[in-house]
Motif scaffolding. Structure first.
Motif, PDB file in Angstrom:
ATOM      1  N   GLN A 525       1.030  -1.062   0.251  1.00 51.52           N
ATOM      2  CA  GLN A 525      -0.168  -0.009   0.182  1.00 51.52           C
ATOM      3  C   GLN A 525       1.011   1.387  -0.083  1.00 51.52           C
ATOM      4  N   SER A 526       0.281   2.359  -0.767  1.00 49.08           N
ATOM      5  CA  SER A 526       1.296   3.329  -1.471  1.00 49.08           C
ATOM      6  C   SER A 526       1.913   3.985  -0.042  1.00 49.08           C
ATOM      7  N   ASN A 527       1.197   3.962   1.305  1.00 48.37           N
ATOM      8  CA  ASN A 527       1.541   5.205   2.052  1.00 48.37           C
ATOM      9  C   ASN A 527       2.142   4.445   4.030  1.00 48.37           C
ATOM     10  N   LEU A 528       2.718   2.940   3.045  1.00 49.98           N
ATOM     11  CA  LEU A 528       3.362   2.400   4.349  1.00 49.98           C
ATOM     12  C   LEU A 528       4.748   2.484   3.691  1.00 49.98           C
ATOM     13  N   LEU A 529       5.635   2.276   4.916  1.00 55.22           N
ATOM     14  CA  LEU A 529       7.075   2.032   4.374  1.00 55.22           C
ATOM     15  C   LEU A 529       7.854   3.767   4.040  1.00 55.22           C
ATOM     16  N   PRO A 530       7.886   4.184   4.878  1.00 52.60           N
ATOM     17  CA  PRO A 530       7.338   3.523   6.743  1.00 52.60           C
ATOM     18  C   PRO A 530       5.972   4.309   7.491  1.00 52.60           C
ATOM     19  N   SER A 531       5.677   4.226   8.530  1.00 55.09           N
ATOM     20  CA  SER A 531       3.977   4.553   8.174  1.00 55.09           C
ATOM     21  C   SER A 531       4.128   3.302  10.245  1.00 55.09           C
ATOM     22  N   ARG A 532       2.792   4.092  10.672  1.00 53.75           N
ATOM     23  CA  ARG A 532       3.227   4.461  11.684  1.00 53.75           C
ATOM     24  C   ARG A 532       1.782   3.038  12.067  1.00 53.75           C
ATOM     25  N   TRP A 533       1.407   2.020  10.665  1.00 52.49           N
ATOM     26  CA  TRP A 533       0.488   1.667  11.083  1.00 52.49           C
ATOM     27  C   TRP A 533       0.762  -0.015  11.221  1.00 52.49           C
ATOM     28  N   VAL A 534       0.446  -0.221  12.573  1.00 47.60           N
ATOM     29  CA  VAL A 534       0.606  -1.402  12.436  1.00 47.60           C
ATOM     30  C   VAL A 534      -0.707  -2.623  12.693  1.00 47.60           C
ATOM     31  N   PRO A 535       0.259  -3.494  11.505  1.00 47.99           N
ATOM     32  CA  PRO A 535      -0.819  -4.766  11.033  1.00 47.99           C
ATOM     33  C   PRO A 535      -1.397  -5.698  12.018  1.00 47.99           C
ATOM     34  N   GLY A 536      -2.374  -5.764  12.016  1.00 50.16           N
ATOM     35  CA  GLY A 536      -3.124  -6.521  12.849  1.00 50.16           C
ATOM     36  C   GLY A 536      -3.021  -8.303  13.008  1.00 50.16           C
TER      37      GLY A 536
END
Length: 605
Positions: A525-536
């Motif tokens: 997904q384009s808004n990942l890496l880097p991102s503060r999202w923590v995958p479930g």
């Protein structure tokens, strides 16, 4: 609608949801049934339909043809509603307005179920009107059941139909028939609701709608263009059309209640998206067309007043003409230019002249009304004196002025034609927007473009990761470019596991596989890496942690919500293994005490 939908139907790429339809539709029926137990039960009937369609020919154009046919059917059903509830020209205008609405064209070219749901709701609404006229309720219930199985949020249309019945003040027998039909359709829906409730995590990405969402929905629904003169003219016509009586009692609840209810519920549990209530759009063109018809009627009345014909006298003539079935305009009846006439008696409409004998028609020879009285003589502004002939003068055949006759025949339709031309104005005004919507870049992503990049950049045998795993749909929709790549996280295919993207290996095994590579391609997904999202998902967490912590980005290509990126390890794998070995071996004995080495950094969780 068909013409507009076929324009640019092959836009050169599927986006994510279309890729899911294409992937699931090509599975076998047992595999689809296995999938529905864990995910996407709300789309089960649609997937089975697409399985039959894609069996004929698996392609992007074929994928979108059912939606296009559904949109075309909806446009025709809207026209039928307008004709039945008002008059044919209202139906024609409403159907054309529905066809040129940009939101309609957008979903007509999308391989999902929403255009078909709109067709089902429009068909059910027309069958409701027929049932109120004394027809059976069971066709209405059957269409509702199929529509609910296509998407369960179509159940909100029942609130609109209930308001229609209440506004019509129907008898209890009618309510009883409606309740029986609705109960049968609801019985079919209950198992789907039970299963889909357990899969509600699929819509966890939805957010609470705010005022901007409501305003955008109103602008997309209420007019052909969301701004400018066309928008405000449509609003004015809708307000005028509220006085259309029977049509308003059907169109207004259909337009308002489903979106308002879903917006209100979404304030507590986010469930709203405009595509879930696309079927409510059919109410807006009906009200706009009804308003335009009322405006044209007011202008005609003003024109008659200007010609000096009193309202009572004109109404008397119009009622008389309607009684004998001659559907001509009141203007023609007054001025002697009305269309048609009595086909059985040969009386020329509005003139009192018999076409076969040339003699003036007497009131006693006119066809009687339903009560046995003769039709009153229409008023004539310029009476014609009968022609006097001698007994020996040969009778000349009647040769009407064909140019004048042509004008008289088509004059009642000039208003309808003017309305059609008026519909063409906003369409031409919004033509650039229609053209842009036919581009693949107008969708959230273009999986075909991402797959083409993989085929060009990824060398055979190179490792690939999908983050999150949903984007493996890119390889399922366009498998060719991924044939030589090595999917590091793949454990079991989606068809065998009964999932959309397949089952991946565990976190430990994936970490071991990543330890042996020094470069990896990421479809993310384009808004990942880097991102503060923590995958479930724990496997997705390992992907994010290892790639973000041990690799550096070297190349990146972004297409909407998806990107393809190349990551190179900061330290070669051999050096990493040597360092880990040195840390795990006990230190050599020395004469002097030396401080113990620091423990390895714990793995983030």
């Amino acid at each position: 609608m068909l013409a507009l939908g076929l324009w640019g139907l092959d836009r050169g790429g599927m986006w994510g949801d279309e890729g899911v339809t294409f992937m699931v539709g090509r599975r076998t029926v047992p595999q689809i049934w296995h999938l529905l137990h864990g995910v996407d039960a709300v789309h089960g009937l649609y997937y089975l339909l697409m399985h039959a369609v894609l069996t004929v020919h698996p392609g992007e154009v074929v994928l979108r043809l059912p939606s296009l046919c559904g949109a075309a059917a909806t446009a025709g059903l809207v026209a039928a509603l307008g004709s039945r509830l008002a008059r044919p020209r209202v139906g024609l205008w409403a159907g054309l307005l529905y066809a040129i609405t940009p939101l309609t064209g957008h979903y007509a070219q999308e391989g999902r179920s929403y255009a078909l749901v709109a067709a089902g709701v429009a068909a059910a609404t027309l069958l409701l009107v027929r049932a109120l006229e004394g027809r059976s309720w069971w066709p209405y219930g059957a269409v509702l059941a199929v529509t609910f199985l296509l998407h369960e949020f179509a159940v909100l249309v029942l609130c609109a139909h209930a308001v229609t019945l209440a506004a019509a003040r129907v008898r209890w027998a009618v309510w009883r028939g409606w309740i029986c039909a609705v109960g049968a359709a609801g019985g079919v829906l209950i198992p789907l609701v039970w299963v889909s409730e357990r899969q509600s995590a699929q819509v966890a990405w939805l957010r609470v709608p705010d005022w901007d969402t409501t305003e955008r929905l109103a602008r997309d629904f209420l007019a052909v263009t969301p701004t400018g003169v066309v928008f405000w003219a449509s609003i004015a016509l809708i307000l005028i059309g509220l006085g259309a009586g029977r049509l308003t009692s059907v169109a207004l609840p259909l337009l308002l209640l489903p979106p308002v209810i879903l917006l209100s519920v979404s304030q507590f549990r986010p469930l709203f998206h405009e595509r879930y209530v696309l079927y409510a759009l059919a109410g807006a063109p009906l009200l706009v067309a009804a308003g335009a018809d009322r405006v044209s009627g007011a202008l005609r009345w003003l024109w008659l007043e200007g010609r000096g014909v009193s309202g009572g006298r004109g109404a008397e003539v119009e009622r008389a003409v309607a009684e004998v079935g001659r559907r001509r305009e009141l203007v023609g009846a007054v001025s002697g230019g009305g269309a048609g006439g009595d086909r059985t008696s040969g009386v020329e409409g509005g003139t009192g002249i018999d076409r076969t004998t040339g003699a003036g028609a007497r009131a006693g020879n006119r066809p009687p009304l339903g009560n046995g009285h003769p039709v009153p003589e229409p008023p004539t502004i310029h009476p014609t004196k009968p022609v006097q002939r001698s007994a020996h003068q040969p009778r000349q055949p009647h040769r009407p002025n064909r140019t004048f006759r042509l004008f008289r025949i088509h004059r009642p339709h000039l208003l309808t034609l003017a309305g059609v031309l008026a519909v063409a104005v906003p369409f031409l005004h919004g033509l650039p927007a229609y053209r842009n919507d036919r581009s693949a870049d107008r969708r959230p992503e273009n999986l075909a473009a991402v797959a083409a990049l993989v085929g060009r950049e990824v060398r055979p045998g190179e490792p690939v990761l999908f983050l999150p795993s949903f984007w493996r749909v890119t390889a399922s929709a366009y498998p060719g470019p991924f044939v030589g790549a090595r999917d590091l996280a793949s454990g079991e295919s989606g068809a065998r596991s009964g999932t959309l993207s397949g089952r991946e290996v565990g976190p430990g095994e994936l970490r071991a596989r990543l330890a042996g590579v020094d470069r990896v391609w990421i479809v993310a997904q384009s808004n990942l890496l880097p991102s503060r999202w923590v995958p479930g998902d724990p496997t997705d967490r390992v992907k994010l942690d290892v790639v973000d912590g041990e690799f550096a980005r070297r190349q990146e290509y972004v297409h909407g919500r998806v990107k393809l990126a190349l990551y190179i390890r900061r330290m070669p794998p051999q050096d990493t293994l040597s360092s880990m070995t040195a840390l795990t071996q006990p230190p050599p004995p020395t004469s002097a005490a030396t401080p113990a080495p620091p423990p390895p950094r714990p793995t983030p969780r």
